[in-house]
Design an enzyme around this catalytic site. Structure first.
Site, PDB file in Angstrom:
ATOM      1  N   LYS A  76       1.289 -23.319   5.535  1.00  0.00           N
ATOM      2  CA  LYS A  76       2.014 -24.514   5.115  1.00  0.00           C
ATOM      3  C   LYS A  76       1.103 -25.736   5.212  1.00  0.00           C
ATOM      4  O   LYS A  76       1.001 -26.524   4.261  1.00  0.00           O
ATOM      5  CB  LYS A  76       3.251 -24.693   6.016  1.00  0.00           C
ATOM      6  CG  LYS A  76       4.213 -25.737   5.520  1.00  0.00           C
ATOM      7  CD  LYS A  76       5.416 -25.840   6.462  1.00  0.00           C
ATOM      8  CE  LYS A  76       6.311 -24.609   6.380  1.00  0.00           C
ATOM      9  NZ  LYS A  76       7.379 -24.610   7.385  1.00  0.00           N
ATOM     10  N   ARG A 136       7.620 -28.604  11.966  1.00  0.00           N
ATOM     11  CA  ARG A 136       7.809 -27.315  11.301  1.00  0.00           C
ATOM     12  C   ARG A 136       6.727 -26.324  11.690  1.00  0.00           C
ATOM     13  O   ARG A 136       5.554 -26.665  11.769  1.00  0.00           O
ATOM     14  CB  ARG A 136       7.705 -27.480   9.777  1.00  0.00           C
ATOM     15  CG  ARG A 136       8.813 -28.227   9.127  1.00  0.00           C
ATOM     16  CD  ARG A 136       8.488 -28.410   7.643  1.00  0.00           C
ATOM     17  NE  ARG A 136       9.308 -29.446   7.046  1.00  0.00           N
ATOM     18  CZ  ARG A 136      10.468 -29.207   6.421  1.00  0.00           C
ATOM     19  NH1 ARG A 136      10.922 -27.983   6.320  1.00  0.00           N
ATOM     20  NH2 ARG A 136      11.160 -30.205   5.915  1.00  0.00           N
ATOM     21  N   GLY A 181      11.651 -18.109   7.517  1.00  0.00           N
ATOM     22  CA  GLY A 181      12.851 -18.060   8.342  1.00  0.00           C
ATOM     23  C   GLY A 181      12.654 -17.424   9.707  1.00  0.00           C
ATOM     24  O   GLY A 181      13.599 -17.304  10.471  1.00  0.00           O
ATOM     25  N   MET A 209      10.416 -18.375  12.161  1.00  0.00           N
ATOM     26  CA  MET A 209      10.131 -19.307  13.251  1.00  0.00           C
ATOM     27  C   MET A 209      10.943 -20.584  13.079  1.00  0.00           C
ATOM     28  O   MET A 209      11.767 -20.677  12.188  1.00  0.00           O
ATOM     29  CB  MET A 209       8.629 -19.563  13.328  1.00  0.00           C
ATOM     30  CG  MET A 209       7.893 -18.320  13.855  1.00  0.00           C
ATOM     31  SD  MET A 209       6.129 -18.576  13.948  1.00  0.00           S
ATOM     32  CE  MET A 209       5.732 -18.930  12.263  1.00  0.00           C
ATOM     33  N   ARG A 226       3.934 -23.144  -1.716  1.00  0.00           N
ATOM     34  CA  ARG A 226       3.129 -21.960  -1.441  1.00  0.00           C
ATOM     35  C   ARG A 226       3.190 -21.074  -2.678  1.00  0.00           C
ATOM     36  O   ARG A 226       4.068 -21.262  -3.537  1.00  0.00           O
ATOM     37  CB  ARG A 226       3.662 -21.194  -0.230  1.00  0.00           C
ATOM     38  CG  ARG A 226       5.060 -20.680  -0.436  1.00  0.00           C
ATOM     39  CD  ARG A 226       5.581 -19.890   0.749  1.00  0.00           C
ATOM     40  NE  ARG A 226       6.970 -19.543   0.498  1.00  0.00           N
ATOM     41  CZ  ARG A 226       7.919 -19.502   1.430  1.00  0.00           C
ATOM     42  NH1 ARG A 226       7.641 -19.801   2.681  1.00  0.00           N
ATOM     43  NH2 ARG A 226       9.149 -19.159   1.126  1.00  0.00           N
ATOM     44  N   HIS A 277      18.523 -17.114   2.848  1.00  0.00           N
ATOM     45  CA  HIS A 277      17.817 -16.229   3.776  1.00  0.00           C
ATOM     46  C   HIS A 277      17.952 -14.766   3.372  1.00  0.00           C
ATOM     47  O   HIS A 277      16.964 -14.030   3.286  1.00  0.00           O
ATOM     48  CB  HIS A 277      18.378 -16.445   5.186  1.00  0.00           C
ATOM     49  CG  HIS A 277      17.782 -15.526   6.210  1.00  0.00           C
ATOM     50  ND1 HIS A 277      18.347 -14.330   6.567  1.00  0.00           N
ATOM     51  CD2 HIS A 277      16.636 -15.624   6.912  1.00  0.00           C
ATOM     52  CE1 HIS A 277      17.599 -13.743   7.461  1.00  0.00           C
ATOM     53  NE2 HIS A 277      16.546 -14.507   7.706  1.00  0.00           N
ATOM     54  N   ARG A 326      -5.035  26.216  -2.176  1.00  0.00           N
ATOM     55  CA  ARG A 326      -5.322  26.442  -0.764  1.00  0.00           C
ATOM     56  C   ARG A 326      -4.808  27.812  -0.370  1.00  0.00           C
ATOM     57  O   ARG A 326      -3.637  28.134  -0.598  1.00  0.00           O
ATOM     58  CB  ARG A 326      -4.647  25.389   0.114  1.00  0.00           C
ATOM     59  CG  ARG A 326      -4.935  25.622   1.589  1.00  0.00           C
ATOM     60  CD  ARG A 326      -4.363  24.552   2.473  1.00  0.00           C
ATOM     61  NE  ARG A 326      -2.918  24.599   2.519  1.00  0.00           N
ATOM     62  CZ  ARG A 326      -2.176  23.716   3.180  1.00  0.00           C
ATOM     63  NH1 ARG A 326      -2.746  22.726   3.820  1.00  0.00           N
ATOM     64  NH2 ARG A 326      -0.862  23.825   3.181  1.00  0.00           N
ATOM     65  N   SER A 352     -12.290  19.069   1.162  1.00  0.00           N
ATOM     66  CA  SER A 352     -11.036  18.345   0.982  1.00  0.00           C
ATOM     67  C   SER A 352     -10.524  18.018   2.381  1.00  0.00           C
ATOM     68  O   SER A 352     -10.301  18.911   3.195  1.00  0.00           O
ATOM     69  CB  SER A 352     -10.045  19.218   0.218  1.00  0.00           C
ATOM     70  OG  SER A 352      -8.847  18.505   0.039  1.00  0.00           O
ATOM     71  N   GLY A 403      -8.036  17.315   5.042  1.00  0.00           N
ATOM     72  CA  GLY A 403      -6.614  17.460   5.350  1.00  0.00           C
ATOM     73  C   GLY A 403      -6.302  16.439   6.428  1.00  0.00           C
ATOM     74  O   GLY A 403      -6.339  16.747   7.614  1.00  0.00           O
ATOM     75  N   ASP A 421      -3.521  17.147   9.388  1.00  0.00           N
ATOM     76  CA  ASP A 421      -3.948  17.924  10.545  1.00  0.00           C
ATOM     77  C   ASP A 421      -5.047  17.204  11.302  1.00  0.00           C
ATOM     78  O   ASP A 421      -5.089  17.228  12.537  1.00  0.00           O
ATOM     79  CB  ASP A 421      -4.440  19.308  10.106  1.00  0.00           C
ATOM     80  CG  ASP A 421      -3.282  20.297  10.048  1.00  0.00           C
ATOM     81  OD1 ASP A 421      -2.126  19.846  10.097  1.00  0.00           O
ATOM     82  OD2 ASP A 421      -3.528  21.508   9.964  1.00  0.00           O
ATOM     83  N   CYS A 423      -6.489  15.438   0.745  1.00  0.00           N
ATOM     84  CA  CYS A 423      -5.235  16.058   0.348  1.00  0.00           C
ATOM     85  C   CYS A 423      -4.141  15.878   1.386  1.00  0.00           C
ATOM     86  O   CYS A 423      -3.100  16.491   1.300  1.00  0.00           O
ATOM     87  CB  CYS A 423      -5.429  17.529  -0.001  1.00  0.00           C
ATOM     88  SG  CYS A 423      -5.866  18.546   1.395  1.00  0.00           S
ATOM     89  N   TYR A 467     -11.810  11.948  -4.956  1.00  0.00           N
ATOM     90  CA  TYR A 467     -10.411  11.940  -5.395  1.00  0.00           C
ATOM     91  C   TYR A 467      -9.453  11.949  -4.219  1.00  0.00           C
ATOM     92  O   TYR A 467      -9.817  12.375  -3.125  1.00  0.00           O
ATOM     93  CB  TYR A 467     -10.112  13.130  -6.324  1.00  0.00           C
ATOM     94  CG  TYR A 467     -10.135  14.477  -5.654  1.00  0.00           C
ATOM     95  CD1 TYR A 467      -9.008  14.991  -5.011  1.00  0.00           C
ATOM     96  CD2 TYR A 467     -11.291  15.251  -5.664  1.00  0.00           C
ATOM     97  CE1 TYR A 467      -9.027  16.230  -4.398  1.00  0.00           C
ATOM     98  CE2 TYR A 467     -11.324  16.499  -5.048  1.00  0.00           C
ATOM     99  CZ  TYR A 467     -10.191  16.975  -4.418  1.00  0.00           C
ATOM    100  OH  TYR A 467     -10.227  18.202  -3.806  1.00  0.00           O
TER     101      TYR A 467
END
Lengths: 892, 892
Positions: A23, A92, A101, A103, A336, A452, A631, A781, A783, A786, A849, A869
């Site tokens: 602001k 402000r 809204g 603060m 803004r 709001h 896979r 690839s 994973g 995991d 993946c 990718y």
């Protein structure tokens, strides 16, 4: 030298938001532009951070504020606390990142009964003066002295009743003065202290209250959701007051340079005469549109339009403005770059390109994947019969169905229990945030698009209908009525945030036009193509043009593959073959486990091959010409069998009742016990299964090779790839690779087909010893699911229901590492593996993946790492395409 | 240029074992020393490796062998294949690492019927000539042509019966000649080819057979156990034959420069007259001792003693020699640094120090931790009544009890089923390796200390009694008898490898004197101190003097702590507090889980505090002056509760039978279901538990602080340390550290006590982001068990019973990563964390508390990384002390 904590608005520009908050920086920018901004000064975020760290206001601050205030007095020619020519200011909040809204703000600081008397005389408007005083006491009481809102409201309600008035604004000047006095008593009884009379104390306490509000519960919650760091702190803007409540030709409003909900061109906003800013945002009184304002105040309105155009040209984006008109003079209080709905984001971005204001690259950065997701959400199917009961202001698009709930706590509790709710409120306040997050949608009876409820809902991508005046809420009876129609808590309603319609009962939903377009059902050059479809098409095409990262999909069926391809997937990055043995086909795995000899086992495996081959044929056809990474079987075999505990109970029951148990059931029970693992995630699965039961993987390889041959003969272009899961060592990979290659060669016979064999990198060991794996893998690839589980020791199935919520609450984790990649930990492992792989071969192919492949933040990270990718669920493919394009611009 | 695959014995020395194999290198060394070694040449390991890789003998080899053979002919003045002046050679394997009895040897290559005739004439010993011929055919048939041993033995048995002879050596020359002819027929029928007549073919085929024997099943098994890489290959030594079977004053033997079983000084060995080397090793005929040999052949014996002294002085170590006497002339066929028992290793090492041959540092490297472990094994308690039934040669020390089994397969099967067995055999052959590994101990009726059974058992640290001639084994009836006493398969016997005693029934065992010494029950300067105790004392003291690595123990009770301290632990590195809530105390955890309110929960936790405090008092007293690292509660709570499956069965039974279930049982069932985790290893445990139930950790901290105060007041010097398990992020550590410190300060009151707070590094994330943890941790302790589980995705509870054995079989893993640290993977993570921690503080304290802390190989790795301490089970503490000393020398 003392640190400088205070700067006048004449210092800085919009680039200084770190120091001045958003602001403050934008006010400085407007001052530089010569716009009519009420003068003032900004207290820096540094001061707030010092306050947050030490718990004390920095010692130098008060002196610096005194000097700035004295300078301000000179500029405006008024004196703070002076009864004759009083300077009043607003205090402000304004953090670096907009937190609308969340603060606090205190207006009219500097007013005292003496000042009010003087203002009454000077303005000739006694009511204005005492209303201003009352407002100050009200805000000071709630925000600085922390008097509960309810106590204030209660007092006001009593007072209104006594004076037979509907709203406070209807009270007379003496009544307002008296109400202020009552409020002071309430405050004094709450604080057990005398109410301070010195305006300098009011100012200092207000500043501290704004600092403090950085750590309010709702602000914390908001930051968590928006991933804003919790240690930034807020700046405080002290601005000389102008009064929208001074006279009939005064007023206040909020305006947007374009429609922030739809993106339509033309200014847009709300204006409220005889009011102060808080009245507009709170939605207490219904506002007039800018069109109506033009009728009432044509001169001021024309000036407003002119300034708005100046601002938009300058910012080259949608601007959101707070303004006040004081006796016909227009003041811009703040501006803004405006928040907007997803639809507006795409449309405004392409409009600005057409207007020559921004480039396509910039337009792309003005949109993002999460917005695209919102556009892809389904909408109501209005071809069915529906029961329209009311219409409100369409405040945040989307379609939501749920049971009516009247309070935020209850909404939260029910949602936690898995129920879908619509939060129905007269108006929402920041305290409703919890309920709004939990609800499917929000319905309010008051307030406009800038209320709001509307602002917050749009930010969240949550459906909201506001200002539905026909509805009367009775919170005590837990019901609302529209005329005679009574809807009780728990009844189902459907709300449409795009049209503002409220329906009784559940309405079926249909796909969004954007989704229809993305799925190829609506052509961009057809009549059905809406403006948003055209905008999405342009932006997405641009993203596709510039992105380096390929986007594949995770798909296990021909249908999913086809859908993924339509949505723009450039192949399949993860085809989970185990998904082909769920449902009815489970029995095959069961038979494999129960087989008494290897011979029997191989017979069943041969039957599985036929099914698997058919699946592969469909998938390879759908993805003709594009890579399909298959896979090999990954999960432990016992995942296909019944659960040990329930089976134990079943067997115990049979035994207790002396019931015969079939040989097969007995065998299954024995097998389940034998295969039971303490930690299946770390057990017999993936490559380990393939080594222990070689025929399983061989069967899959044969099915893939035979499917490829079949598909090729049918005139398609199959591009199969094989991927080995859960590899940890080079020997393991080498051993399996040799066996698989042998099987490929054997199955191919005289046919020719190149099947690259890669490995997943999903154990930390694979990642840190990737050099050795790279020699024997055609691609990696990652994973990341995991890899996250193992790197963190987080079992996804467990932690999300045990300690993860608590960790997020305590901010021990900034976000759930399964949703967005942990770049410092898991990301480092990916980086290490990338470096090692690319040291072996410069163009070593790397893919992702895990589910992170569809997460925007993670996509940027992967793009910057030079990953080839990502693969994600079909629905996320457009998101990934868009973000991959954005990543290319944002990094450069 | 062609690669040189063949070197004469005059090339090289003992340092060349990579190229020439151990045997070849030592022969070269002896040639350099001028010792009487029959001339010859060595085919390098390179040639074997090429053979193993390509499957073919290198093309250049045959030509190089021809040249070397021609040179050899010149040196010895004989001609290979020449009937008049024949050169005969032995073809012996010899890998870099000694693998006694694991690979093949062919003797008397070059002999043909014509050569035999000529030898008969030249030697005047027709029987010698045909026995030599017969031996060649026998070995060539079995080793080169792969005729099964049984077929050969069967033929020989028939032949002996026919000729009414006990052993082959008793046959007459014509009978031997005839037997050879029969063997050839057997070979031809087995190979379906004509038996080759050209000695050059014999030589080349024998070389190939030796190469091939590198990959025999038993050689592979041996290498796996000894962790010898499987791709080294063997050299082949071609040595001109000398004949121990030539005359009465000929013979052959094996000798050691000291006693390899006890370490006693003085030469030691077996001699067999009129025999070739294989007869001694095979243990077919009973040998005479060197003392007896001295009586029979005083001159040769004196020469042998002289040469042995020369060799030991040269090698500065125990030497193991194969020698042959041919007509009174002594030849040394080969030597090597001798294998020895654990006891001998320590005693010989200290003797050599006393003799001024080696330094204490070198003495330390001549012993190792595994040997020390063997010495710590218990022995029979002979104070009880025992039933001594026979006495044999004490071939490998220790005490073993088990049921009698007569064949290796059965021994293996029973051991697999958890039974303890003693393998009883006439003599063992390399094919018995499987059974020997499986058995508790080995009992043979033939052969001496250098027999196969003895050598292999000592290498394994397995108890063995050999040459127990009183015993007659009847493998068909599955029994053995000593006179009238018949012992059937399955009966229990006890054998003492230190004394050679065989007892009927089970004998109780007592601690070893070394253990008594280590536990302080026997003082080194007392009468009870045996020579081995003195040797261990000296070596261990030296290790303690030079080591940098501290050794702590994992201990959870005052008793264990006391024992650990006596065994030399320098503190406790891991005190697992959860162990204090097992057994009867489980009910407390149960109550915590079942508590209905936080208040109730805290009440029970307060009760737990009292117990925990008492435990800590005992431990801190036992470890007064030494650090005690207390790990806060680590495992998931459900580990203290009943198992879900069995509880489900129980509840189902009750329901089926309409039996009342108590409220408490119902509550437990609900709790068990609620707390059940799919992968508890990756779930709610460690620091996560401490954050979810803060009172648990706080209680433990209070208990530790109060215990410390109590212990201090009692005049002890408590040095508690706190360790937080399973940390993954800095925030987590910081949050908990603040809470714990607060609790410490609160509990301490006016008392003063410094309690360092460290974190475990047991998740990959903690390891790779250690920089951030180092700021808030006083020390790191690597939990290498969990770190291994997570890095590999190996659940220890699961994989060892599912795929790990198969992985080891297939050599997909060189060893079990839970036994010895995976240095490339897990070790790399430890290294990364070390680097990060030491970058934060140069002297950052680092410890190891996984089980790898007691594994020799891992200890060397940790020492080289500059880790400060390892912590292991009390029994392993002396091992770790020794290895930590050795690591210090071996690295420098």
């Amino acid at each position: 030298m003392a640190k400088q904590f205070v700067y006048p608005f004449t210092f800085g520009d919009k680039s200084k938001s770190d120091l001045l908050g958003g602001k403050g920086a934008n006010i400085a920018e407007m001052v530089q532009m010569g716009l009519p901004v009420p003068p003032g000064f900004t207290i820096t975020t540094d001061a707030c951070r010092e306050f947050l760290t030490t718990g004390n206001i920095p010692t130098q601050l008060s002196g610096q504020v005194d000097i700035a205030l004295a300078n301000l007095e000179k500029v405006v020619g008024k004196k703070f606390g002076d009864a004759k020519n009083p300077l009043l200011v607003s205090v402000r909040s304004g953090a670096k990142h907009s937190m609308p809204g969340m603060m606090e703000t205190v207006l009219n600081v500097g007013i005292t009964p003496e000042v009010a008397e003087a203002m009454a005389i000077a303005s000739g408007n006694e009511k204005f003066a005492w209303d201003s005083y009352r407002r100050f006491i009200d805000m000071y009481g709630r925000i600085v002295c922390e008097v509960p809102d309810e106590s204030v409201h209660e007092l006001e309600s009593e007072y209104l009743q006594k004076h037979n008035a509907a709203v406070v604004a209807d009270l007379t000047a003496p009544a307002l003065k008296d109400l202020a006095a009552q409020l002071i008593k309430l405050i004094e009884s709450h604080t057990e202290r005398t109410f301070p009379t010195n305006p300098v104390d009011h100012l200092n306490h207000s500043i501290e209250a704004v600092f403090r509000s950085w750590n309010s519960e709702r602000a914390n919650l908001y930051r968590k959701r928006e991933r804003i760091p919790s240690d930034l702190g807020t700046a405080v803007n002290i601005q000389s007051m102008v009064f929208g409540n001074l006279s009939d030709d005064s007023g206040t409003g909020v305006a947007f340079t374009r429609n922030p909900a739809t993106g339509e061109t033309g200014s847009y906003g709300d204006y409220l005469d005889k009011a102060q800013g808080e009245d507009v945002v709170a939605g207490i009184r219904n506002t007039m549109s800018l069109v109506d304002m033009a009728k009432k105040e044509p001169v001021v309105h024309a000036e407003l339009e002119r300034l708005m155009k100046t601002l938009e040209d300058h910012y080259r984006d949608l601007c959101d403005i707070e303004f006040t008109v004081e006796r016909g003079k227009l003041w811009i209080l703040q501006t803004r770059v405006g928040k907007r709905t997803a639809e507006a984001a795409f449309r405004i971005a392409t409009q600005l390109v057409d207007e020559g204001k921004i480039s396509m690259d910039e337009a792309l950065t003005r949109t993002n994947g999460e917005q695209l997701v919102q556009l892809m959400f389904p909408q109501f199917d209005l071809s069915q019969k529906q029961n329209l009961i009311a219409t409100g202001i369409p405040a945040s698009p989307g379609a939501a169905v749920g049971e009516v709930v009247f309070n935020s706590k209850k909404a939260f509790d029910l949602a936690k229990a898995g129920r879908k709710v619509i939060l129905v409120r007269r108006e929402t306040s920041p305290d409703d945030l919890v309920g709004m997050v939990a609800a499917e949608g929000i319905l309010t009876t008051r307030g406009g698009k800038t209320s709001h409820a509307a602002v917050v809902a749009r930010g969240m991508g949550k459906t909201a209908v506001c200002g539905t005046e026909a509805i009367n809420v009775d919170e005590k009876l837990l019901q609302f009525n529209i005329g005679d129609l009574i809807i009780k808590e728990g009844e189902i309603i459907s709300i449409d945030g795009t049209t503002g319609c409220v329906y009784l009962g559940e309405i079926a939903v249909t796909q969004s036009t954007v989704t229809s377009y993305l799925e190829g059902k609506v052509k961009v050059d057809s009549d059905q193509a809406t403006p948003i479809v055209k905008a999405v098409d342009r932006i997405l095409n641009h993203a596709d043009e510039i992105r380096k990262l390929f986007v594949r999909a995770n798909a296990d069926t021909p249908e999913d593959s086809q859908r993924a391809r339509t949505l723009g997937a450039q192949g399949i990055g993860l085809c989970r073959t185990e998904h082909m043995f769920l449902g009815e086909r489970r029995s095959y795995v069961e038979q494999v486990v129960l087989a008494e000899s290897e011979e029997d086992q191989n017979k069943i495996i041969a039957q599985m091959q036929v099914l698997q081959q058919a699946d592969f044929v469909g998938i390879l056809k759908a993805m003709s010409g594009l890579p399909v990474t298959v896979r090999l079987l990954d999960p432990p075999l016992h995942e296909f069998l019944p659960d040990l505990a329930s089976l134990s109970a079943q067997m115990a029951t049979a035994e207790a009742l002396n019931k015969e148990v079939s040989t097969r059931d007995k065998a299954i029970f024995t097998a389940v016990k034998r295969l039971h693992e303490a930690n299946p995630m770390l057990g017999l699965r993936g490559v380990r299964l393939g080594i222990l039961i070689p025929e399983l993987f061989k069967m899959q390889v044969r099915a893939l090779v035979l499917a490829s041959i079949e598909v090729k003969k049918a005139g398609f272009d199959p591009r199969p790839e094989l991927m080995i899961p859960l590899v940890t060592t080079q020997r393991e990979l080498l051993y399996l690779r040799e066996n698989l290659e042998l099987e490929i060669v054997k199955t191919l016979g005289n046919e020719k087909l190149d099947i690259p064999i890669g490995t997943m990198i999903e154990t930390p060991r694979a990642a840190i010893t990737a050099t050795r794996l790279a020699d024997y893998a055609d691609f990696f690839s990652f994973g990341t699911n995991d890899l996250t589980q193992l790197t963190w020791a987080f079992s996804r199935d467990d932690v999300e229901s045990t300690f993860l919520p608590r960790y997020l609450d305590l901010e021990l984790l900034p976000f759930n590492p399964f949703e967005s990649l942990d770049q410092d930990g898991v990301g480092l492992l990916v980086k290490i593996a990338r470096d090692q792989a690319r040291a072996v071969r410069k163009d070593f192919k790397l893919g992702i993946c895990g589910e992170h492949g569809g997460d925007p933040r993670s996509i940027h990270f992967f793009n910057n790492l030079g990953i080839d990718y990502v693969s994600c669920s079909p629905f996320r493919v457009p998101v990934a395409r868009l973000e991959a394009g954005r990543a290319q611009i944002i990094k450069s």
